[in-house]
Structures are given as structure tokens and as C-alpha cells.
Motif scaffolding. Structure first.
Motif, PDB file in Angstrom:
ATOM      1  N   HIS A   1       0.834  -1.200   0.000  1.00  0.00           N
ATOM      2  CA  HIS A   1       0.000   0.000   0.000  1.00  0.00           C
ATOM      3  C   HIS A   1       0.871   1.253   0.000  1.00  0.00           C
ATOM      4  CE1 HIS A   1      -2.780   3.052   1.698  1.00  0.00           C
ATOM      5  NE2 HIS A   1      -3.599   2.476   0.823  1.00  0.00           N
ATOM      6  N   ALA A   2       1.903   1.242   0.845  1.00  0.00           N
ATOM      7  CA  ALA A   2       2.772   2.426   0.953  1.00  0.00           C
ATOM      8  C   ALA A   2       3.574   2.635  -0.335  1.00  0.00           C
ATOM      9  CB  ALA A   2       3.709   2.281   2.154  1.00  0.00           C
ATOM     10  N   VAL A   3       3.954   1.541  -0.983  1.00  0.00           N
ATOM     11  CA  VAL A   3       4.678   1.664  -2.262  1.00  0.00           C
ATOM     12  C   VAL A   3       3.769   2.335  -3.291  1.00  0.00           C
ATOM     13  CG1 VAL A   3       5.631   0.349  -4.205  1.00  0.00           C
ATOM     14  CG2 VAL A   3       6.295  -0.234  -1.874  1.00  0.00           C
ATOM     15  N   ASP A   4       2.498   1.914  -3.324  1.00  0.00           N
ATOM     16  CA  ASP A   4       1.549   2.537  -4.256  1.00  0.00           C
ATOM     17  C   ASP A   4       1.390   4.027  -3.966  1.00  0.00           C
ATOM     18  OD1 ASP A   4       1.169   0.220  -5.610  1.00  0.00           O
ATOM     19  OD2 ASP A   4      -0.674  -0.361  -4.537  1.00  0.00           O
ATOM     20  N   GLU A   5       1.337   4.367  -2.689  1.00  0.00           N
ATOM     21  CA  GLU A   5       1.221   5.794  -2.324  1.00  0.00           C
ATOM     22  C   GLU A   5       2.411   6.591  -2.861  1.00  0.00           C
ATOM     23  OE1 GLU A   5      -0.633   6.859   1.811  1.00  0.00           O
ATOM     24  OE2 GLU A   5       0.627   5.092   2.062  1.00  0.00           O
ATOM     25  N   MET A   6       3.585   5.970  -2.804  1.00  0.00           N
ATOM     26  CA  MET A   6       4.795   6.674  -3.263  1.00  0.00           C
ATOM     27  C   MET A   6       4.774   6.917  -4.773  1.00  0.00           C
ATOM     28  SD  MET A   6       6.671   7.374  -0.674  1.00  0.00           S
ATOM     29  CE  MET A   6       8.443   7.401  -0.802  1.00  0.00           C
ATOM     30  N   GLY A   7       3.923   6.162  -5.476  1.00  0.00           N
ATOM     31  CA  GLY A   7       3.855   6.299  -6.943  1.00  0.00           C
ATOM     32  C   GLY A   7       2.815   7.301  -7.421  1.00  0.00           C
ATOM     33  N   LYS A   8       2.146   7.965  -6.474  1.00  0.00           N
ATOM     34  CA  LYS A   8       1.125   8.954  -6.887  1.00  0.00           C
ATOM     35  C   LYS A   8       1.517  10.325  -6.363  1.00  0.00           C
ATOM     36  CE  LYS A   8      -2.528   5.568  -6.359  1.00  0.00           C
ATOM     37  NZ  LYS A   8      -2.950   4.929  -5.119  1.00  0.00           N
ATOM     38  N   ALA A   9       1.328  11.329  -7.203  1.00  0.00           N
ATOM     39  CA  ALA A   9       1.763  12.688  -6.822  1.00  0.00           C
ATOM     40  C   ALA A   9       1.119  13.134  -5.519  1.00  0.00           C
ATOM     41  CB  ALA A   9       1.421  13.670  -7.933  1.00  0.00           C
ATOM     42  N   GLU A  10      -0.172  12.789  -5.322  1.00  0.00           N
ATOM     43  CA  GLU A  10      -0.877  13.316  -4.147  1.00  0.00           C
ATOM     44  C   GLU A  10      -0.463  12.642  -2.837  1.00  0.00           C
ATOM     45  OE1 GLU A  10      -2.180  11.955  -6.799  1.00  0.00           O
ATOM     46  OE2 GLU A  10      -3.715  10.471  -6.320  1.00  0.00           O
ATOM     47  N   SER A  11       0.127  11.434  -2.937  1.00  0.00           N
ATOM     48  CA  SER A  11       0.525  10.768  -1.679  1.00  0.00           C
ATOM     49  C   SER A  11       2.029  10.484  -1.610  1.00  0.00           C
ATOM     50  CB  SER A  11      -0.280   9.479  -1.493  1.00  0.00           C
ATOM     51  OG  SER A  11      -0.224   8.699  -2.670  1.00  0.00           O
ATOM     52  N   PHE A  12       2.762  10.980  -2.578  1.00  0.00           N
ATOM     53  CA  PHE A  12       4.222  10.800  -2.567  1.00  0.00           C
ATOM     54  C   PHE A  12       4.829  11.487  -1.339  1.00  0.00           C
ATOM     55  CE2 PHE A  12       8.277  12.935  -3.434  1.00  0.00           C
ATOM     56  CZ  PHE A  12       9.083  11.824  -3.607  1.00  0.00           C
ATOM     57  N   ARG A  13       5.863  10.860  -0.750  1.00  0.00           N
ATOM     58  CA  ARG A  13       6.589  11.481   0.382  1.00  0.00           C
ATOM     59  C   ARG A  13       8.067  11.567   0.040  1.00  0.00           C
ATOM     60  NH1 ARG A  13       3.090  11.320   5.314  1.00  0.00           N
ATOM     61  NH2 ARG A  13       1.264  10.272   4.474  1.00  0.00           N
ATOM     62  N   GLY A  14       8.626  12.685   0.322  1.00  0.00           N
ATOM     63  CA  GLY A  14      10.074  12.864   0.165  1.00  0.00           C
ATOM     64  C   GLY A  14      10.740  12.688   1.520  1.00  0.00           C
ATOM     65  N   TYR A  15      11.670  13.556   1.845  1.00  0.00           N
ATOM     66  CA  TYR A  15      12.300  13.472   3.166  1.00  0.00           C
ATOM     67  C   TYR A  15      11.231  13.499   4.245  1.00  0.00           C
ATOM     68  CZ  TYR A  15      16.885  14.745   1.188  1.00  0.00           C
ATOM     69  OH  TYR A  15      18.050  14.776   0.483  1.00  0.00           O
ATOM     70  N   GLY A  16      11.349  12.610   5.199  1.00  0.00           N
ATOM     71  CA  GLY A  16      10.421  12.621   6.332  1.00  0.00           C
ATOM     72  C   GLY A  16      11.120  13.206   7.543  1.00  0.00           C
ATOM     73  N   PRO A  17      10.400  13.283   8.673  1.00  0.00           N
ATOM     74  CA  PRO A  17      11.065  13.763   9.889  1.00  0.00           C
ATOM     75  C   PRO A  17      12.169  12.786  10.309  1.00  0.00           C
ATOM     76  CG  PRO A  17       8.740  13.208  10.298  1.00  0.00           C
ATOM     77  CD  PRO A  17       9.003  12.937   8.864  1.00  0.00           C
ATOM     78  N   GLU A  18      13.328  13.302  10.686  1.00  0.00           N
ATOM     79  CA  GLU A  18      14.436  12.414  11.081  1.00  0.00           C
ATOM     80  C   GLU A  18      14.051  11.536  12.264  1.00  0.00           C
ATOM     81  OE1 GLU A  18      14.883  15.777  10.867  1.00  0.00           O
ATOM     82  OE2 GLU A  18      16.544  16.145   9.466  1.00  0.00           O
ATOM     83  N   GLN A  19      13.150  12.035  13.088  1.00  0.00           N
ATOM     84  CA  GLN A  19      12.775  11.320  14.321  1.00  0.00           C
ATOM     85  C   GLN A  19      11.718  10.243  14.077  1.00  0.00           C
ATOM     86  OE1 GLN A  19      12.615  14.505  13.642  1.00  0.00           O
ATOM     87  NE2 GLN A  19      14.068  15.541  14.993  1.00  0.00           N
ATOM     88  N   GLY A  20      11.141  10.233  12.911  1.00  0.00           N
ATOM     89  CA  GLY A  20      10.080   9.266  12.604  1.00  0.00           C
ATOM     90  C   GLY A  20       8.752   9.976  12.413  1.00  0.00           C
ATOM     91  N   TYR A  21       7.840   9.329  11.674  1.00  0.00           N
ATOM     92  CA  TYR A  21       6.505   9.909  11.443  1.00  0.00           C
ATOM     93  C   TYR A  21       5.646   9.769  12.699  1.00  0.00           C
ATOM     94  CZ  TYR A  21       7.310  10.318   6.420  1.00  0.00           C
ATOM     95  OH  TYR A  21       7.788  10.684   5.191  1.00  0.00           O
ATOM     96  N   ASP A  22       4.801  10.769  12.930  1.00  0.00           N
ATOM     97  CA  ASP A  22       3.917  10.731  14.107  1.00  0.00           C
ATOM     98  C   ASP A  22       3.037   9.483  14.127  1.00  0.00           C
ATOM     99  OD1 ASP A  22       4.933  13.041  15.083  1.00  0.00           O
ATOM    100  OD2 ASP A  22       3.249  14.326  14.454  1.00  0.00           O
ATOM    101  N   PHE A  23       2.589   9.027  12.932  1.00  0.00           N
ATOM    102  CA  PHE A  23       1.681   7.860  12.934  1.00  0.00           C
ATOM    103  C   PHE A  23       2.356   6.659  13.570  1.00  0.00           C
ATOM    104  CE2 PHE A  23       3.561   7.574   8.588  1.00  0.00           C
ATOM    105  CZ  PHE A  23       4.095   6.295   8.635  1.00  0.00           C
ATOM    106  N   LEU A  24       3.670   6.503  13.359  1.00  0.00           N
ATOM    107  CA  LEU A  24       4.363   5.350  13.960  1.00  0.00           C
ATOM    108  C   LEU A  24       4.683   5.633  15.433  1.00  0.00           C
ATOM    109  CD1 LEU A  24       5.604   2.576  13.874  1.00  0.00           C
ATOM    110  CD2 LEU A  24       7.686   3.565  12.892  1.00  0.00           C
ATOM    111  N   ILE A  25       5.154   6.824  15.720  1.00  0.00           N
ATOM    112  CA  ILE A  25       5.506   7.161  17.109  1.00  0.00           C
ATOM    113  C   ILE A  25       4.273   7.011  18.012  1.00  0.00           C
ATOM    114  CG2 ILE A  25       6.235   9.054  18.637  1.00  0.00           C
ATOM    115  CD1 ILE A  25       8.109   9.958  16.404  1.00  0.00           C
ATOM    116  N   ASP A  26       3.126   7.517  17.554  1.00  0.00           N
ATOM    117  CA  ASP A  26       1.902   7.409  18.368  1.00  0.00           C
ATOM    118  C   ASP A  26       1.526   5.947  18.590  1.00  0.00           C
ATOM    119  OD1 ASP A  26       1.780  10.118  18.494  1.00  0.00           O
ATOM    120  OD2 ASP A  26       0.172  10.358  17.014  1.00  0.00           O
ATOM    121  N   THR A  27       1.677   5.140  17.556  1.00  0.00           N
ATOM    122  CA  THR A  27       1.323   3.715  17.673  1.00  0.00           C
ATOM    123  C   THR A  27       2.275   3.013  18.645  1.00  0.00           C
ATOM    124  OG1 THR A  27       0.670   3.860  15.368  1.00  0.00           O
ATOM    125  CG2 THR A  27       0.766   1.671  16.298  1.00  0.00           C
ATOM    126  N   ILE A  28       3.555   3.343  18.562  1.00  0.00           N
ATOM    127  CA  ILE A  28       4.534   2.746  19.485  1.00  0.00           C
ATOM    128  C   ILE A  28       4.188   3.119  20.924  1.00  0.00           C
ATOM    129  CG2 ILE A  28       6.949   2.932  20.275  1.00  0.00           C
ATOM    130  CD1 ILE A  28       7.740   3.208  17.263  1.00  0.00           C
TER     131      ILE A  28
END
Ligand code: PLP
Length: 412
Positions: A59-86
């Protein structure tokens, strides 16, 4: 001419252990090409990634292939969605409160435990276990916090915390002061764990001695005994003295995908040379912002999926599978008359060899008589002499076969 290199690297012996094991196995195979070798040596997982993780990756690979959901550099500390889940699953669920800014997502605990020492002065006195996961030791040698390696297999200027059957693999407090303490529970290589009381002892010591504990809990998913802490922050006051490291590698088979995290609490502060308290959290944030560019979006989505409803069930199945292997190894060896440690809350079994057998020589003995490969304990430090590490990360049938062969082995 002036030396321009870091001469501390010259203090390190070559990391021969796994290369040495490979050479031995290759030589044996050259002589016995049809040998059916069972490898219970290297601590890598064997089960593939689970469905939830693979679906999240796709799913995330597909997101990276579309202009509207593509992500470039992310936060060095990690994305909030993962930090909150952890935070929700690893900490809030255990009554531990953490702020987003206290969790740092990384590409592995190995890098984290190796780099964390950069926050501390070169004069810090360091305590490590013996036997030990070698990264704590080597990173401090490289940083110049030790003298030379002595003939006894130990570096000058370092405090070794002996972990042996006589202290139940729970080291005593050091007799001379130390400021950096590395603890690992569940332990690699001994497969043993530290109790609430043992951790309380260390937290108190750290408070009284201005020390900081590096708590490596990369194998916490393997703890089955509910009384054993899964986080050092279950101990009162630990946020003022401890940094914790956890990894998706062994929890969810991410050894090849790469994702981990560490917690540096805001309460953790130490004096600088001008007498001002500095926040280790802010320092680590500075370190990561400068030296690291974050874990890929795709991999962080995969790590988040580990905590989904299905993801948790799937990884528990894998952990249970490996822990059943651990039981088979442990009980099989005991039944064959050997003394073993670990393997109850960790995927490693620490096998005490019969009196007088050198653990390096036992590599050959086991290979010749059973075609089984394990890891000589002395490779993890002098206190590992006379021990052998077997891992539970193998295939069930092969593990059963290995134990069957070992039970029939006669050691002269
Ligand atoms: N800490 C311990 C005790 C380990 O045994 C290992 C890997 O074997 C690590 C950390 C490294 O884990 P990672 O794959 O997250 O770098």
C-alpha cells in the motif's frame, strides 16, 4: 608525519567469530559435501514477514507512486503515525506516559546503541556485561574510552559486569564508580532476563552515581513471564536515568527491512562543563537531525502494521513458534543431561559445556559429531568460556533433528 586516523580502531581485534565459524563449516563441507548441516548459530530470524506487514508495504509503495501521496524526506525522528502507535502499544498499555518527542525511530538498535555514546564525554567510565553483545564494547573502544586489550581478553579501563550461573546472570553493582552502564534484557547471548528487583537496583545505583543506563530490550517481545519488566520505565524513577532501545528486528522479522526505536526521556539531564543541566533528549534530537535522515516512509508504514489487530496476532504466532523451538532445545538438552540457561523469556539458549571443554573446540566437536552449528560462548567475552549459544530462530523440524542428534552425541 602526524597520524590523522583514529588509532582506537587499532585496539580492536578483528571480528573473527562468525567468519571463523563460516570457515569451519566451509572446510567441513569441502571434506563432507553431502553433510546435512543444521545451523543454530547466527541470531537471524527465518520466518518471512507477515501478511499485515506485506500488505502495508504494498500500500505504501503505491502511495509513493502517486503525486498526491508521494513522500520525500520525512522527519528524522520518525513519522507521528508510527511514534503514536509505538507509545500506545509499548508504553501507555503498561501505564508509562511518553511524549512524542521522547521516541526516536531509527533503522536499527545496532546503530542506536553504537551511536548513543557520542552524547557522553570521553572520560566517562563504562560498564558492560561479560558476556556481551559486542556493539556496546566496540563502539566505546572506537570512541577512545578504553586502554588496550589485555591478554585476559579484556580492555583496560573498562568495567566488566560478570554474568555467570553463580549470580544468576544478574551482575553485581560495580565496586568502582561508572557513568555509562549497558544492560541487555532479555539478554543476548545468555537468554536470561533481569527482574524488577534487579532493575530497581541499577536505577537506584544510576541515580546515586550520576550514571546513565543504556537499556537494550531488543528481545522484549519474547518475555513470557508477566513479572519480568518489558520496559525499564516500569521501574520508578527510571526516566531520570535510562535510555531504552527496542527493535522490530526480532519482534516482527524486520532484520532485513530495518526499523527500531529508542526512548530518551525529557527528565534525563546531566551537567555540562559550565555547570548547566543539558537535556539528553535535545542532544539526541540534535544528533539524529545531523547524522540521520529517517527511516523510509514505506518501512515505517510496515512497522505501524505490526501493531494492527491482525498484525499483533501474526507476530505473536511467530514469537510463539520460535519460543516452542527454545523449549525444545532447552528441554532436550536438559533431558540429555546438560545444564542450560535462558530460553524461557528469550530466543537464546546458553548451554553449559561439560567441565574442561573449550567453547571454541566445541564448535568442531558439535560439527563433527552432529553436523550442528552453534556459537562459542567465549566469542562474547571471557565469561562465555565453557558455554555455547544456540538460537531458537530455526525451522521446527530442523531444530527437533538437531536436538535428536545432540542427545545421541557422546562427548569423550
Ligand atoms: N541488541 C541486541 C542485544 C541484539 O542481539 C541485536 C541483534 O542481534 C541488536 C541489538 C540489533 O538489532 P537491530 O537489527 O535492530 O539493529
Amino acid at each position: 608525519m602526524n597520524t590523522i586516523i583514529n588509532n582506537n580502531y587499532g585496539k580492536l581485534p578483528g571480528s573473527y567469530l562468525f567468519a571463523h565459524i563460516r570457515q569451519k563449516v566451509d572446510a567441513y563441507l569441502a571434506k563432507n559435501p553431502n553433510a546435512d548441516i543444521i545451523r543454530l548459530g547466527i541470531g537471524d530470524v527465518t520466518k518471512p514477514l507477515t501478511k499485515s506487514v506485506i500488505d502495508a508495504l504494498h500500500h505504501a509503495v503505491d502511495e509513493m507512486g502517486k503525486a498526491e501521496s508521494f513522500r520525500g524526506y520525512g522527519p528524522e525522528q520518525g513519522y507521528d503515525f508510527l511514534i503514536d502507535t509505538i507509545i500506545e502499544h509499548e508504553y501507555t498499555a503498561r501505564g508509562i506516559e511518553l511524549d512524542r518527542s521522547e521516541v526516536f525511530v531509527s533503522d536499527g538498535s545496532k546503530c542506536d546503541v553504537a551511536h548513543i555514546q557520542e552524547l557522553f564525554s570521553q572520560s566517562c567510565r563504562v560498564a558492560i556485561g561479560d558476556p556481551v553483545y559486542p556493539v556496546y564494547l566496540d563502539s566505546n573502544v572506537m570512541a577512545g574510552r578504553t586502554g588496550e586489550l589485555g591478554a585476559n581478553g579484556r580492555f583496560e579501563g573498562l568495567t566488566y559486569l560478570e554474568c555467570t550461573p553463580s549470580n544468576g546472570f544478574a551482575p553485581s553493582l560495580p565496586s568502582s564508580p561508572v557513568e555509562l552502564i549497558y544492560l541487555c534484557s532479555p539478554n543476548n547471548p545468555t537468554g536470561t532476563v533481569l527482574s524488577h528487583d534487579e532493575l530497581t537496583k541499577w536505577v537506584r545505583y544510576a541515580k546515586e552515581n550520576n550514571a546513565v543506563i543504556m537499556y537494550d530490550s531488543a528481545y522484549s517481545a519474547y518475555i513470557r513471564d508477566s513479572k519480568i519488566p518489558r520496559s525499564i520505565y516500569e521501574i520508578e524513577g527510571a526516566k531520570e536515568v535510562a535510555i531504552e532501545f527496542k527493535s522490530f528486528s526480532k519482534t516482527a522479522g524486520f532484520t532485513g527491512l530495518r526499523c527500531a526505536f529508542c526512548v530518551v526521556p525529557k527528565e534525563l539531564k546531566r551537567l555540562d562543563n559550565e555547570g548547566n543541566y543539558q537535556s539528553l533528549n535535545e542532544m539526541w534530537n540534535r544528533h539524529q537531525s545531523t547524522m540521520f535522515n529517517g527511516v523510509s516512509y514505506v518501512v515505517q508504514r510496515a512497522a505501524q502494521a505490526v501493531y494492527s489487530k491482525e498484525g499483533l496476532i501474526e507476530i505473536q504466532e511467530n514469537v510463539d513458534y520460535y519460543m516452542e523451538n527454545a523449549r525444545i532445545i532447552r528441554e532436550g538438552l536438559i533431558l540429555a543431561g546438560y545444564e542450560v540457561f535462558g530460553g524461557e523469556n528469550a530466543p537464546y539458549i546458553w548451554w553449559r559445556l561439560p567441565e574442561g571443554i573449550d567453547s571454541m573446540e566445541f564448535l568442531d566437536i558439535l560439527l563433527e559429531s552432529c553436523q550442528v552449528v552453534g556459537t562459542p560462548g567465549v566469542g562474547f567475552g571471557p565469561c562465555g568460556q565453557g558455554f555455547f549459544r544456540l538460537t531458537a530462530f530455526g525451522d521446527r523440524q530442523r531444530t527437533l533433528e538437531a536436538i535428536d542428534r545432540i542427545s545421541k552425541m557422546k562427548i569423550s
